[in-house]
Scaffold this motif. Sequence first.
Motif, PDB file in Angstrom:
ATOM      1  N   GLY A   1      10.613   4.873  -6.353  1.00 40.24           N
ATOM      2  CA  GLY A   1      10.573   6.186  -5.720  1.00 40.24           C
ATOM      3  C   GLY A   1       9.708   6.207  -4.482  1.00 40.24           C
ATOM      4  O   GLY A   1      10.008   6.918  -3.505  1.00 40.24           O
ATOM      5  N   ALA A   2       8.621   5.426  -4.493  1.00 38.42           N
ATOM      6  CA  ALA A   2       7.747   5.366  -3.319  1.00 38.42           C
ATOM      7  C   ALA A   2       8.481   4.760  -2.129  1.00 38.42           C
ATOM      8  O   ALA A   2       8.294   5.179  -0.978  1.00 38.42           O
ATOM      9  CB  ALA A   2       6.497   4.554  -3.650  1.00 38.42           C
ATOM     10  N   ILE A   3       9.338   3.761  -2.391  1.00 35.35           N
ATOM     11  CA  ILE A   3      10.142   3.176  -1.317  1.00 35.35           C
ATOM     12  C   ILE A   3      11.132   4.208  -0.785  1.00 35.35           C
ATOM     13  O   ILE A   3      11.302   4.368   0.428  1.00 35.35           O
ATOM     14  CB  ILE A   3      10.878   1.926  -1.828  1.00 35.35           C
ATOM     15  CG1 ILE A   3       9.870   0.840  -2.226  1.00 35.35           C
ATOM     16  CG2 ILE A   3      11.835   1.396  -0.754  1.00 35.35           C
ATOM     17  CD1 ILE A   3      10.508  -0.365  -2.884  1.00 35.35           C
TER      18      ILE A   3
ATOM     19  N   SER B   1       0.827  -1.214   0.000  1.00 35.04           N
ATOM     20  CA  SER B   1       0.000   0.000   0.000  1.00 35.04           C
ATOM     21  C   SER B   1       0.857   1.258   0.000  1.00 35.04           C
ATOM     22  O   SER B   1       0.435   2.293  -0.524  1.00 35.04           O
ATOM     23  CB  SER B   1      -0.944  -0.001   1.207  1.00 35.04           C
ATOM     24  OG  SER B   1      -0.212  -0.011   2.428  1.00 35.04           O
ATOM     25  N   ASP B   2       2.059   1.200   0.580  1.00 36.39           N
ATOM     26  CA  ASP B   2       2.955   2.358   0.558  1.00 36.39           C
ATOM     27  C   ASP B   2       3.366   2.706  -0.866  1.00 36.39           C
ATOM     28  O   ASP B   2       3.616   3.872  -1.185  1.00 36.39           O
ATOM     29  CB  ASP B   2       4.211   2.076   1.384  1.00 36.39           C
ATOM     30  CG  ASP B   2       3.925   1.925   2.862  1.00 36.39           C
ATOM     31  OD1 ASP B   2       3.088   2.684   3.390  1.00 36.39           O
ATOM     32  OD2 ASP B   2       4.527   1.031   3.491  1.00 36.39           O
ATOM     33  N   VAL B   3       3.475   1.696  -1.714  1.00 35.43           N
ATOM     34  CA  VAL B   3       3.866   1.882  -3.105  1.00 35.43           C
ATOM     35  C   VAL B   3       2.655   2.187  -3.974  1.00 35.43           C
ATOM     36  O   VAL B   3       2.717   3.008  -4.892  1.00 35.43           O
ATOM     37  CB  VAL B   3       4.600   0.628  -3.623  1.00 35.43           C
ATOM     38  CG1 VAL B   3       4.987   0.781  -5.081  1.00 35.43           C
ATOM     39  CG2 VAL B   3       5.829   0.338  -2.768  1.00 35.43           C
TER      40      VAL B   3
ATOM     41  N   VAL C   1       0.548  -3.376  -7.694  1.00 34.20           N
ATOM     42  CA  VAL C   1       1.936  -3.763  -7.493  1.00 34.20           C
ATOM     43  C   VAL C   1       2.026  -4.992  -6.588  1.00 34.20           C
ATOM     44  O   VAL C   1       1.217  -5.177  -5.676  1.00 34.20           O
ATOM     45  CB  VAL C   1       2.749  -2.597  -6.893  1.00 34.20           C
ATOM     46  CG1 VAL C   1       2.296  -2.273  -5.478  1.00 34.20           C
ATOM     47  CG2 VAL C   1       4.238  -2.892  -6.937  1.00 34.20           C
ATOM     48  N   HIS C   2       3.024  -5.829  -6.851  1.00 38.21           N
ATOM     49  CA  HIS C   2       3.265  -7.023  -6.050  1.00 38.21           C
ATOM     50  C   HIS C   2       4.720  -7.002  -5.571  1.00 38.21           C
ATOM     51  O   HIS C   2       5.648  -6.943  -6.373  1.00 38.21           O
ATOM     52  CB  HIS C   2       3.004  -8.294  -6.864  1.00 38.21           C
ATOM     53  CG  HIS C   2       1.602  -8.392  -7.382  1.00 38.21           C
ATOM     54  ND1 HIS C   2       0.561  -8.901  -6.637  1.00 38.21           N
ATOM     55  CD2 HIS C   2       1.069  -8.022  -8.581  1.00 38.21           C
ATOM     56  CE1 HIS C   2      -0.560  -8.853  -7.356  1.00 38.21           C
ATOM     57  NE2 HIS C   2      -0.268  -8.329  -8.524  1.00 38.21           N
ATOM     58  N   LEU C   3       4.897  -7.038  -4.248  1.00 38.22           N
ATOM     59  CA  LEU C   3       6.228  -7.130  -3.655  1.00 38.22           C
ATOM     60  C   LEU C   3       6.676  -8.580  -3.699  1.00 38.22           C
ATOM     61  O   LEU C   3       5.994  -9.472  -3.168  1.00 38.22           O
ATOM     62  CB  LEU C   3       6.197  -6.644  -2.211  1.00 38.22           C
ATOM     63  CG  LEU C   3       6.337  -5.146  -1.959  1.00 38.22           C
ATOM     64  CD1 LEU C   3       6.033  -4.829  -0.505  1.00 38.22           C
ATOM     65  CD2 LEU C   3       7.728  -4.671  -2.303  1.00 38.22           C
ATOM     66  N   GLN C   4       7.810  -8.841  -4.332  1.00 38.94           N
ATOM     67  CA  GLN C   4       8.265 -10.205  -4.540  1.00 38.94           C
ATOM     68  C   GLN C   4       9.375 -10.645  -3.587  1.00 38.94           C
ATOM     69  O   GLN C   4       9.559 -11.836  -3.349  1.00 38.94           O
ATOM     70  CB  GLN C   4       8.775 -10.352  -5.985  1.00 38.94           C
ATOM     71  CG  GLN C   4       7.728 -10.061  -7.046  1.00 38.94           C
ATOM     72  CD  GLN C   4       6.627 -11.099  -7.042  1.00 38.94           C
ATOM     73  OE1 GLN C   4       6.835 -12.250  -7.395  1.00 38.94           O
ATOM     74  NE2 GLN C   4       5.450 -10.691  -6.636  1.00 38.94           N
ATOM     75  N   SER C   5      10.135  -9.696  -3.063  1.00 33.25           N
ATOM     76  CA  SER C   5      11.290 -10.061  -2.243  1.00 33.25           C
ATOM     77  C   SER C   5      11.733  -8.873  -1.422  1.00 33.25           C
ATOM     78  O   SER C   5      11.258  -7.753  -1.606  1.00 33.25           O
ATOM     79  CB  SER C   5      12.448 -10.529  -3.144  1.00 33.25           C
ATOM     80  OG  SER C   5      12.886  -9.456  -3.978  1.00 33.25           O
TER      81      SER C   5
ATOM     82  N   LEU D   1      12.838   8.419   3.325  1.00 37.82           N
ATOM     83  CA  LEU D   1      13.161   9.835   3.513  1.00 37.82           C
ATOM     84  C   LEU D   1      12.212  10.493   4.503  1.00 37.82           C
ATOM     85  O   LEU D   1      12.622  11.321   5.324  1.00 37.82           O
ATOM     86  CB  LEU D   1      13.107  10.559   2.171  1.00 37.82           C
ATOM     87  CG  LEU D   1      14.164  10.155   1.140  1.00 37.82           C
ATOM     88  CD1 LEU D   1      13.849  10.783  -0.206  1.00 37.82           C
ATOM     89  CD2 LEU D   1      15.561  10.545   1.612  1.00 37.82           C
ATOM     90  N   HIS D   2      10.944  10.128   4.437  1.00 37.46           N
ATOM     91  CA  HIS D   2       9.961  10.706   5.352  1.00 37.46           C
ATOM     92  C   HIS D   2      10.160  10.184   6.767  1.00 37.46           C
ATOM     93  O   HIS D   2      10.176  10.950   7.742  1.00 37.46           O
ATOM     94  CB  HIS D   2       8.547  10.389   4.876  1.00 37.46           C
ATOM     95  CG  HIS D   2       7.479  10.917   5.789  1.00 37.46           C
ATOM     96  ND1 HIS D   2       6.974  10.180   6.853  1.00 37.46           N
ATOM     97  CD2 HIS D   2       6.832  12.117   5.818  1.00 37.46           C
ATOM     98  CE1 HIS D   2       6.064  10.892   7.480  1.00 37.46           C
ATOM     99  NE2 HIS D   2       5.962  12.070   6.889  1.00 37.46           N
ATOM    100  N   ASP D   3      10.327   8.861   6.903  1.00 38.07           N
ATOM    101  CA  ASP D   3      10.436   8.273   8.232  1.00 38.07           C
ATOM    102  C   ASP D   3      11.743   8.660   8.927  1.00 38.07           C
ATOM    103  O   ASP D   3      11.775   8.864  10.139  1.00 38.07           O
ATOM    104  CB  ASP D   3      10.337   6.749   8.144  1.00 38.07           C
ATOM    105  CG  ASP D   3       8.948   6.271   7.750  1.00 38.07           C
ATOM    106  OD1 ASP D   3       8.059   7.135   7.539  1.00 38.07           O
ATOM    107  OD2 ASP D   3       8.751   5.048   7.624  1.00 38.07           O
TER     108      ASP D   3
END
Length: 416
Positions: free
Chosen positions: A136-138, A37-39, A63-67, A143-145
């Motif tokens: 970029g979302a990652i 959801s972050d991406v 999007v699907h996170l694979q690893s 950067l925000h945190d």
Amino acid sequence: MSTFGTLFRVTTYGESHCQSVGCIVDGVPPGLALSESDVQVQLRRRRPGQSNLTTPRNEEDLVHLQSGTENGVTLGTPIGLFVQNKDQRPHDYSETDLYPRPSHADWTYLEKYGIKASSGGGRSSARETIGRVAAGAIAEKYLHDAYGIEIVAFVSSVGKIHVPSSPPSTSPQTSGPADDADEAEDVLSQEFRDLLHTITREQVDQHTTRCPHPETAEKWSRSSTRLPIRIIRAKEASDSIGGTITCVIRGAPTGLGEPVFDKFEATLAHAMLSIPATKSFEIGSGFKGTEVPGSKHNDMFVKKEGGGLTTVTNWSGGIQGGITNGQDIYFRVGFKSPATISQAQATAQYDGTPGFLAARGRHDPCVVPRAVPIVEAMAAIVLLDQILIQNSRKAAATLLPRITTLPPSMVIPPRD
């Protein structure tokens, strides 16, 4: 190449009409809370079919996170992300078997590789930017945190209508040479600087054009329907129109940038001009800064509350000598009118035979509203990469004995 970055490295893959597109992201710090959801939030802002201003191609871009993550936390290992292409119509591009589209990459890709994708723009298609936005979302999440950094981009012009950024002229009109433009009090108006300092993504997304300046958005719109006239006119004429995007980075630390060839603004320009359809880049006062004397363009130093220095103005756009100075980094990117239009154009086939091409397919009449999250993504990628490089240098320096023999002007004293 398809890889960007030094320590934070992003490799994208996929063509416009293949099975999927995505990226591998290496160098993500471990311990970052990260979910799909972050991406997805940024991919949703980039996706086609958002409004009548964009291509009608119907892609959910899930999007699907694979690893690289476990239990919602990054492991520090490469992260794989992919998005399936579902609404593929390669048959829409059969005419490009005979004709290279004017101002597109069909001809140059064929000249470079001796072979090209048969449908769409292949790797030159904006579909490739899905991987950039995901990466970029990652970067933005970290950067925000870690730093509280904010990155906000917005549409600052479509065609000849611009968000006003220059202060009103106060120079008297004379009959002599037109050289009094440098008498303007400021390079950029206070209103525009306030906009850069306070703008939010929520404000940007309130209008379909992603222009947060109400008066300018109104010029683009029919007051009764809120439809952007200039973009709709291009669409109805089977034509296209270009524009610019302005982006601001707030909260970036000082000391980022690698002189002399990898200055921060040079790397930023590299990133921005790698985005499809981009044609120009300027940072800080940009070309306007060439029209005023140094006495009015220089950013004078003053003491900052809490210690250190800041400047009275920020015409440099947060970068001096290729290194960030802690102030807002702001820049503008120019996007050309999309090359693929369905209006018949006199051109030539690959063998030189003259003819007319009216391209089919589904295309944006203006790319700038959808390009906003792409600009934000590339800014985040550059920023995180430069932060990791600078932090590695600082960490290595802490292992050395403290320097006590140099004058204060040469060494920053340790801070508690």
